[in-house]
Design a protein around this motif. Structure first.
Motif, PDB file in Angstrom:
ATOM      1  N   ASN B   9       0.855  -1.168   0.000  1.00 38.01           N
ATOM      2  CA  ASN B   9       0.000   0.000   0.000  1.00 38.01           C
ATOM      3  C   ASN B   9       0.890   1.215   0.000  1.00 38.01           C
ATOM      4  O   ASN B   9       1.789   1.313   0.802  1.00 38.01           O
ATOM      5  CB  ASN B   9      -0.840  -0.038   1.277  1.00 38.01           C
ATOM      6  CG  ASN B   9      -1.966   0.959   1.181  1.00 38.01           C
ATOM      7  OD1 ASN B   9      -1.870   1.899   0.404  1.00 38.01           O
ATOM      8  ND2 ASN B   9      -2.986   0.752   1.955  1.00 38.01           N
ATOM      9  N   GLU B  11       0.485   3.942   1.130  1.00 39.28           N
ATOM     10  CA  GLU B  11       0.415   4.685   2.395  1.00 39.28           C
ATOM     11  C   GLU B  11       1.595   4.342   3.282  1.00 39.28           C
ATOM     12  O   GLU B  11       2.010   5.130   4.099  1.00 39.28           O
ATOM     13  CB  GLU B  11      -0.861   4.348   3.145  1.00 39.28           C
ATOM     14  CG  GLU B  11      -2.040   5.162   2.698  1.00 39.28           C
ATOM     15  CD  GLU B  11      -2.823   4.409   1.660  1.00 39.28           C
ATOM     16  OE1 GLU B  11      -4.038   4.486   1.672  1.00 39.28           O
ATOM     17  OE2 GLU B  11      -2.200   3.736   0.816  1.00 39.28           O
ATOM     18  N   GLU B  12       2.069   3.179   3.108  1.00 39.07           N
ATOM     19  CA  GLU B  12       3.140   2.771   3.992  1.00 39.07           C
ATOM     20  C   GLU B  12       4.337   3.693   3.861  1.00 39.07           C
ATOM     21  O   GLU B  12       5.054   3.949   4.799  1.00 39.07           O
ATOM     22  CB  GLU B  12       3.554   1.362   3.627  1.00 39.07           C
ATOM     23  CG  GLU B  12       3.734   0.500   4.831  1.00 39.07           C
ATOM     24  CD  GLU B  12       3.937  -0.920   4.431  1.00 39.07           C
ATOM     25  OE1 GLU B  12       4.562  -1.625   5.195  1.00 39.07           O
ATOM     26  OE2 GLU B  12       3.481  -1.305   3.349  1.00 39.07           O
ATOM     27  N   PRO B  15       2.996   7.543   5.413  1.00 44.12           N
ATOM     28  CA  PRO B  15       1.888   7.101   6.268  1.00 44.12           C
ATOM     29  C   PRO B  15       0.967   8.222   6.694  1.00 44.12           C
ATOM     30  O   PRO B  15      -0.145   7.968   7.094  1.00 44.12           O
ATOM     31  CB  PRO B  15       2.605   6.529   7.479  1.00 44.12           C
ATOM     32  CG  PRO B  15       4.052   6.493   7.122  1.00 44.12           C
ATOM     33  CD  PRO B  15       4.258   7.463   6.039  1.00 44.12           C
ATOM     34  N   THR B  18      -2.788   9.087   4.442  1.00 47.05           N
ATOM     35  CA  THR B  18      -3.744   8.069   4.047  1.00 47.05           C
ATOM     36  C   THR B  18      -5.002   8.685   3.455  1.00 47.05           C
ATOM     37  O   THR B  18      -5.576   8.163   2.514  1.00 47.05           O
ATOM     38  CB  THR B  18      -4.142   7.244   5.262  1.00 47.05           C
ATOM     39  OG1 THR B  18      -3.003   7.154   6.079  1.00 47.05           O
ATOM     40  CG2 THR B  18      -4.607   5.893   4.849  1.00 47.05           C
ATOM     41  N   TRP B  42      -3.480  -6.001   1.761  1.00 43.04           N
ATOM     42  CA  TRP B  42      -2.926  -5.297   2.940  1.00 43.04           C
ATOM     43  C   TRP B  42      -3.584  -5.818   4.200  1.00 43.04           C
ATOM     44  O   TRP B  42      -2.961  -6.147   5.176  1.00 43.04           O
ATOM     45  CB  TRP B  42      -3.172  -3.826   2.691  1.00 43.04           C
ATOM     46  CG  TRP B  42      -2.892  -2.879   3.797  1.00 43.04           C
ATOM     47  CD1 TRP B  42      -3.728  -1.903   4.232  1.00 43.04           C
ATOM     48  CD2 TRP B  42      -1.709  -2.758   4.558  1.00 43.04           C
ATOM     49  NE1 TRP B  42      -3.135  -1.205   5.213  1.00 43.04           N
ATOM     50  CE2 TRP B  42      -1.902  -1.699   5.443  1.00 43.04           C
ATOM     51  CE3 TRP B  42      -0.504  -3.458   4.599  1.00 43.04           C
ATOM     52  CZ2 TRP B  42      -0.959  -1.309   6.353  1.00 43.04           C
ATOM     53  CZ3 TRP B  42       0.440  -3.068   5.497  1.00 43.04           C
ATOM     54  CH2 TRP B  42       0.211  -2.012   6.366  1.00 43.04           C
ATOM     55  N   ARG B  43      -4.905  -5.900   4.130  1.00 42.56           N
ATOM     56  CA  ARG B  43      -5.624  -6.333   5.310  1.00 42.56           C
ATOM     57  C   ARG B  43      -5.250  -7.744   5.692  1.00 42.56           C
ATOM     58  O   ARG B  43      -4.981  -8.048   6.838  1.00 42.56           O
ATOM     59  CB  ARG B  43      -7.115  -6.269   5.049  1.00 42.56           C
ATOM     60  CG  ARG B  43      -7.660  -4.896   5.347  1.00 42.56           C
ATOM     61  CD  ARG B  43      -9.144  -4.963   5.323  1.00 42.56           C
ATOM     62  NE  ARG B  43      -9.672  -3.662   4.993  1.00 42.56           N
ATOM     63  CZ  ARG B  43     -10.673  -3.463   4.184  1.00 42.56           C
ATOM     64  NH1 ARG B  43     -11.246  -4.492   3.604  1.00 42.56           N
ATOM     65  NH2 ARG B  43     -11.104  -2.251   3.948  1.00 42.56           N
ATOM     66  N   LEU B  46      -2.168  -7.925   7.376  1.00 44.68           N
ATOM     67  CA  LEU B  46      -2.233  -7.487   8.765  1.00 44.68           C
ATOM     68  C   LEU B  46      -2.788  -8.571   9.660  1.00 44.68           C
ATOM     69  O   LEU B  46      -2.302  -8.802  10.757  1.00 44.68           O
ATOM     70  CB  LEU B  46      -3.132  -6.255   8.859  1.00 44.68           C
ATOM     71  CG  LEU B  46      -2.454  -4.972   8.429  1.00 44.68           C
ATOM     72  CD1 LEU B  46      -3.450  -3.856   8.421  1.00 44.68           C
ATOM     73  CD2 LEU B  46      -1.307  -4.684   9.360  1.00 44.68           C
ATOM     74  N   ARG B 418      -9.767  -1.417  14.009  1.00 48.70           N
ATOM     75  CA  ARG B 418      -9.976  -1.207  12.580  1.00 48.70           C
ATOM     76  C   ARG B 418     -11.281  -1.818  12.105  1.00 48.70           C
ATOM     77  O   ARG B 418     -11.971  -1.247  11.259  1.00 48.70           O
ATOM     78  CB  ARG B 418      -8.827  -1.813  11.784  1.00 48.70           C
ATOM     79  CG  ARG B 418      -7.610  -0.936  11.737  1.00 48.70           C
ATOM     80  CD  ARG B 418      -6.412  -1.748  11.363  1.00 48.70           C
ATOM     81  NE  ARG B 418      -6.565  -2.281  10.007  1.00 48.70           N
ATOM     82  CZ  ARG B 418      -6.090  -1.677   8.937  1.00 48.70           C
ATOM     83  NH1 ARG B 418      -5.443  -0.548   9.072  1.00 48.70           N
ATOM     84  NH2 ARG B 418      -6.247  -2.192   7.750  1.00 48.70           N
ATOM     85  N   ASN B 459      -2.880   2.606  11.332  1.00 50.60           N
ATOM     86  CA  ASN B 459      -2.005   2.057  10.300  1.00 50.60           C
ATOM     87  C   ASN B 459      -0.554   2.344  10.617  1.00 50.60           C
ATOM     88  O   ASN B 459       0.322   1.494  10.453  1.00 50.60           O
ATOM     89  CB  ASN B 459      -2.364   2.657   8.943  1.00 50.60           C
ATOM     90  CG  ASN B 459      -3.616   2.027   8.396  1.00 50.60           C
ATOM     91  OD1 ASN B 459      -4.024   0.962   8.856  1.00 50.60           O
ATOM     92  ND2 ASN B 459      -4.238   2.698   7.452  1.00 50.60           N
ATOM     93  N   ASP B 463       2.302  -0.255  11.193  1.00 52.61           N
ATOM     94  CA  ASP B 463       3.524  -0.228  10.393  1.00 52.61           C
ATOM     95  C   ASP B 463       4.724  -0.354  11.287  1.00 52.61           C
ATOM     96  O   ASP B 463       5.616  -1.169  11.069  1.00 52.61           O
ATOM     97  CB  ASP B 463       3.627   1.112   9.633  1.00 52.61           C
ATOM     98  CG  ASP B 463       2.675   1.151   8.487  1.00 52.61           C
ATOM     99  OD1 ASP B 463       2.160   0.071   8.139  1.00 52.61           O
ATOM    100  OD2 ASP B 463       2.441   2.239   7.949  1.00 52.61           O
TER     101      ASP B 463
END
Lengths: 154, 990
Positions: B9, B11-12, B15, B18, B42-43, B46, B418, B459, B463
């Protein structure tokens, strides 16, 4: 039935799809397929998936017949069938079926009969799982369509 | 769009942004269908992570328990017996004491033995000497006796004759004296016989006339002597006159007529007289001892032990005790068998304790004690250290457990949060879709924003936890640094625009051409009160050539504000701009690794010196007021640090309070040499600007350079002018000056807002120029565009009136955005058809609408999907389920515009079918002179290169990968249609 659960149904559908993506049962190709559906062909996905199931059913049946035969040696035919299955699976985005089919195919290329039998079982399992999921999805979809179709005079 | 890190992602990497991800996706021209997949991935990642962490934590706990048990078991011998330590020390001391005592005893004994030996030898020596001396004297007396007896033969009465009482008077008259007694010296009373001394030495002349018979000792001696006929000794007695102890030796002198073997009577009768010698034993012994060394060391006693029960002292002071503990007896034989003598020696002094004993033993004891104490001390220390160690270990275990628990907690809680948050956000989104009053809408939107912020925070936490747990792995994928930086800019563009901040990217040309590896990113953030805000982004060579420090009034940064590391950035930037300075990058050629350095500079409050040390610590902010003022969790930098370290780089910064900060990091990348990967790295930019010329008006050279860099990427060559006035006059040609490089065509003038605002009264000129050129349809009309970070309404109106109307390009500058804006200005949209670089359903639709397409595939599903896809783009689709059927349909003349052919088909595969079709076309050409060429595109699931080549060989025009991807499909179709315009036209005619 009263058209009140449209959003809930939509959410259910989304959740189901999400979980299918999570599990890797489906991939983005399925989304592409959905995008191809529009007003001109409102049941496009349903049709395609149904065709897929019909075809695959046939293929699986003949694969089972071929493999059940004791003096069986026609691995090439198996390979052809599997190619078909792989092709159609990747077309509709049934990723997991496709993956296990590829494994099956490599077993058949090695003329590995036990591997083929195992592969067939795995493929059938995945196939039925996919079918169940799709069935559920279409049912939800149908309900949603029904619900969405209800209009109340304001 | 290719990322250096294949983060699941984007976003990583960034961060904090997002919430802008959607923006990012669109700008990146990413297929929207990929988005859910990525997020799903991604999910699932996780979830897997959370689970994994759980099991890991449990394992660690077990491990710790075992360890603890092991530690308890493993406590050392010393520790188990710590109570015994003092006792051990005492015991040891006692043992040492005993050993010392033993040593003392032994040494003492040794010395005693030696002393005794010495005493014995000394004593014996003395006894022998005394004896010798004595016998010598006896011999003398003996000789004298013989001499006397010889004289006796001729005298009558003999001179030495014993005198009987009858002869006394005669004797007395003869000698003329009377016989006296020894005791009184008076004339002797009448006795049976007398033994008066006739001859004597002068020294003892007083003895003369004394009757030896009168003394008890002498009388007995005389009697014994004449009986035995041998020399006899008296017991010791005090000698006359000298009063020394002494003995007298008496020797009988016989008359000649002594029969052989005489009896005692005969002897008595034959006795003529006596010879006596007085021995002064005392002086004799003293004399003797005086001759010997060490006479003082020992005390000598000589005893007459004839009567054993009553030894008589012959020599020696009875009071003088000496060392009574040790003595030695030596026998003495003075030649008289009747008398027995002995000598006893003693040491005068008690034996002194020897020095070596005195030193050795205490020393030994001391050393022994010290050794014991040292061992004791060491043991005590060991015990203490081990105790500490165990304590520490326990603490460590607890700390680790706490850490694990923390991470686990974070991961679990984050994950748990989440899930419901997704629901909340979804519901909010739905709520916002319903009809709401403005207040309600406001509330709902606020809630949504907050929820998104919360998700972003979670997130970040995840991370961080993930990186800490080492679960993050890097994957190498090719990327284009320029596109990446553009994307990064786009993420922040809205924020920066709202704040009045602008970003710009500059990557050195050398980066790719020369393999140059240092990139500096300058972000100059305007302070709040500044009217203008400019971001500056520098790519720079890191060679230092420090010129004079910039004056405070004009800094050589893009914004004109001072920067923390400003000189460095300017110098390196200049360095980069000077194209003569080619970097010799031999190292780079040698290795496949590329070190990239990115530095980001801003102006602002900076980081307080006190807080600079903990900037990279998670959850640390400069101070608590920072988070109040600017928000954020303080986790971003620590994540960045983790990522940079993963990429084998370093991250650091320079910051000056109230000036700003310059952060930089390095990262190591691999070089991508594969040709297949080259294609995607080519920037996806419109090429319609190639060869165009533009003037950029900007007073700030660095900013102008950034602008030029972006223009260059679009293929536009740029001249920089510092004054708008000059530029306008140049463009309008009013002053007749030629264009800077003598070219004839000037396509656009790009004006920085600062330059425009600061140049008064220029609007009219611009208008004039514009109106002039507006009337002119000529191509050379330069278009005007304005660069601005933010623009107010009034300014916008002014710009509109001045002729910038449709061309305000908002910063941050990105090549693609400039391209889009300029296309709009230059009305290049039509031209785009000829340069279909971008792909969209619209263009694909335009390409395919009305076309009749044959789809050949044995797989019904595939057929259906392909047909569906093509239909969607407006094509008319006919399906064929095998090559034979297709051949039948394609009998010339036919009405198909294109054919999509599956390669893998039973009986007749795609290659064969295509060959046959081409053959038919050839025949038809020969027959009808009409050229037929049906574009045939292969459909294949595996897009291996070899397959592609085989496709071409068998006469196909291209291939599309199955499943259809719009872009891919468009490219192939466009290419093959373009390549066969004749066929197209013929088809459409038919």
């Amino acid at each position: 039935m009263l058209g009140l659960g449209v959003d809930r149904l939509q959410a259910d559908i989304n959740r189901l799809l999400t979980s299918l993506f999570h599990q890797g049962v489906l991939d983005e190709q399925f989304l592409q397929l959905q995008q191809l559906q529009d007003e001109t062909s409102p049941t496009f996905v349903y049709d395609v998936i149904n065709i897929y199931f019909d075809e695959s059913e046939k293929l699986l049946r003949s694969l089972r017949l071929l493999l059940m035969d004791r003096e069986f040696s026609d691995y090439k035919k198996i390979g052809l069938h599997l190619n078909q299955l792989v092709g159609s699976s990747s077309s509709i985005g049934a990723r997991r079926v496709r993956t296990v089919c590829v494994a099956f195919r490599s077993a058949s290329e090695l003329n590995n009969r036990p591997g083929c039998l195992r592969g067939l079982e795995v493929v059938e399992h995945e196939y039925h799982y996919l079918k169940n999921m799709m069935h559920e999805l279409f049912q939800l979809e149908q309900q949603r369509l029904l619900a969405a179709g209800v209009r109340y005079p304001m | 769009m290719n990322w250096a890190l294949n983060n699941p992602n984007p976003e990583e990497k960034e961060p904090t942004t997002t919430t802008q991800s959607s923006d990012f996706y669109h700008l990146g021209a990413k297929d929207s269908s990929q988005k859910p997949r990525k997020i799903d991935f991604w999910r699932s990642g996780l979830m897997g992570f959370a689970k994994m962490q759980h099991s890991v934590a449990v394992k660690m706990n077990n491990g710790n328990n075992n360890e603890q048990v092991g530690n308890k078991k493993g406590s050392t011998f010393i520790q188990e017996h710590r109570a015994l330590l003092p006792k051990g020390l005492i015991l040891w001391t006692i043992i040492v004491g005993f050993i010392s005592r033993g040593i003392y005893q032994w040494m003492d004994d040794t010395s005693k033995v030696r002393r005794e030996e010495v005493l014995v030898s000394m004593c014996d020596q003395r006894a022998r000497m005394l004896q010798d001396q004595f016998s010598v004297s006896v011999n003398h007396v003996h000789a004298l006796a013989i001499l006397v007896s010889t004289f006796h033969y001729h005298k009558n009465p003999s001179a030495i004759d014993q005198v009987v009482n009858a002869e006394r008077e005669m004797f007395e008259s003869q000698h003329n004296w009377v016989i006296k007694t020894m005791d009184t010296g008076e004339p002797s009373p009448v006795r049976d016989e007398y033994a008066p001394v006739i001859f004597s030495q002068d020294s003892v002349s007083y003895l003369e006339s004394l009757d030896m018979m009168s003394g008890e000792e002498d009388r007995e001696n005389i009697l014994r002597a004449r009986e035995t006929g041998k020399a006899v000794l008296t017991s010791p007695f005090r000698l006359l006159a000298s009063h020394h102890l002494g003995v007298v030796l008496t020797f009988p002198v016989y008359k000649a007529s002594l029969p052989k073997n005489p009896t005692v009577q005969e002897r008595i009768a034959a006795t003529a007289g006596y010879l006596g010698g007085a021995f002064d034993v005392e002086s004799l012994v003293e004399n003797l001892l005086g001759q010997l060394a060490g006479n003082q060391a020992i005390v000598v006693h000589v005893y007459d032990i004839t009567n054993a029960s009553d030894p008589l002292v012959m020599y020696g002071n009875q009071d003088e005790e000496g060392d009574t503990s040790l003595y030695h007896e030596s026998k003495l034989d003075f030649g008289d068998p009747f008398r027995k003598h002995k000598m006893i020696c003693r040491y005068l002094q008690k034996a002194p304790i020897p020095l070596n004993v005195l030193t050795t033993v205490p020393l030994f004891f001391a050393i022994g004690f010290l050794v014991g104490y040292i061992l004791y001390g060491a043991a005590v220390h060991i015990v203490k250290v081990e105790d500490d160690f165990h304590e520490m270990q326990e603490l460590k275990v607890r700390a680790e457990a706490a850490d694990v628990a923390k991470s686990q907690f974070l991961a679990t809680v984050s994950h748990e949060i989440r899930t419901p948050m997704n629901g909340i956000l979804g519901m909010l989104a739905m709520l916002l879709d319903t009809e709401l009053s403005s207040t309600q809408r406001d509330y709902a939107q606020t809630a949504q924003v907050c929820g998104k912020a919360l998700i972003a925070l979670i997130n970040e936490v995840l991370d961080r936890a993930k990186i800490e747990a080492g679960k993050l792995e890097l994957e190498s994928v090719p990327f284009d640094i320029r596109s990446i930086l553009d994307d990064v800019l786009s993420l922040f563009s809205e924020e920066s625009r709202n704040k009045g901040i602008e970003l710009a990217v500059f990557v050195s040309d050398k980066f790719t051409e020369k393999g140059h590896i240092f990139v500096k990113v300058h972000l100059a953030e305007q302070s709040k009160d500044g009217a203008e805000s400019k971001p500056a982004l520098n790519g720079g060579v890191a060679s230092e050539d420090i010129t004079a420090a910039s004056k405070p009034s004009s800094y050589n940064t893009l914004s004109g504000y001072e920067a923390a590391d400003g000189r460095n950035s300017w110098d390196s930037f200049k360095h980069l701009l000077s194209s003569e300075e080619l970097l010799t990058s031999s190292e780079f050629e040698a290795s496949s690794n590329v070190r990239l350095m990115v530095s980001i500079e801003d102006t602002g409050i900076g980081i307080p010196l006190t807080a600079q040390g903990r900037v990279f610590m998670p959850f640390m902010q400069a101070d608590s007021s920072t988070s109040r003022t600017y928000g954020g969790t303080g986790i971003g930098l620590s994540i960045s640090k983790c990522l940079v370290e993963l990429m084998r780089g370093q991250i650091s910064f320079v910051s000056r309070p109230r000036v700003g900060s310059t952060f930089w990091f390095t990262a190591v990348f691999e070089r991508c040499d594969k040709c297949s990967l080259k294609k995607p790295t080519v920037e996806n930019l419109p090429s319609s600007f190639r060869g165009m010329r533009a003037i950029v008006v900007d007073a700030k050279p660095v900013r102008a350079a950034v602008t030029r860099y972006h223009m260059k990427r679009l293929g536009i060559s740029v001249d920089v002018m510092t004054s708008l006035r000059t530029a306008v006059s140049t463009a309008s040609g009013r002053n007749g000056s030629p264009l800077p490089s003598g070219t004839t065509k000037l396509d656009m003038i790009l004006v920085e807002k600062d330059s425009w605002i600061s140049t008064e009264d220029i609007d009219a000129e611009i208008r004039q120029m514009n109106s002039r050129t507006n009337g002119n349809v000529h191509h050379k009309t330069p278009k005007l565009a304005l660069f601005a970070t933010n623009i107010t309404n009034s300014e916008f109106d002014r710009a509109k009136s001045a002729g910038f109307a449709d061309t305000v390009i908002m910063k941050p500058l990105r090549a693609s955005m400039i391209g889009a804006c300029l296309q709009q200005v230059l009305e290049l949209r039509k031209a785009r058809q000829q340069h279909p670089e971008g792909s969209s359903p619209a263009t694909l639709k335009s390409l395919l609408t009305g076309k009749k397409i044959l789809v050949v595939d044995d797989n019904m599903v595939n057929r259906r999907v392909a047909a569906g896809a093509l239909k969607k783009f407006g094509a008319e689709v006919v399906c064929a389920e095998s090559g034979q059927v297709a051949l039948g349909l394609l009998q010339i003349p036919h009405s198909f515009d294109a054919c999509f052919m599956d390669i893998q088909m039973p009986q007749m595969d795609g290659f064969e079918a295509t060959r046959q079709i081409r053959m038919m076309e050839k025949e038809a050409k020969e027959k009808t002179k009409l050229e037929w060429h049906l574009p045939i595109l292969a459909m294949t699931a595996d897009v291996i290169h070899a397959t592609y080549e085989e496709c071409l060989k068998s006469g196909m025009d291209g291939y599309v990968s199955k499943p259809f991807e719009e872009e891919n499909l468009y490219k192939s179709v466009a290419k093959s249609f373009k390549a066969n315009p004749i066929s197209d036209s013929s088809c459409s005619q038919s």
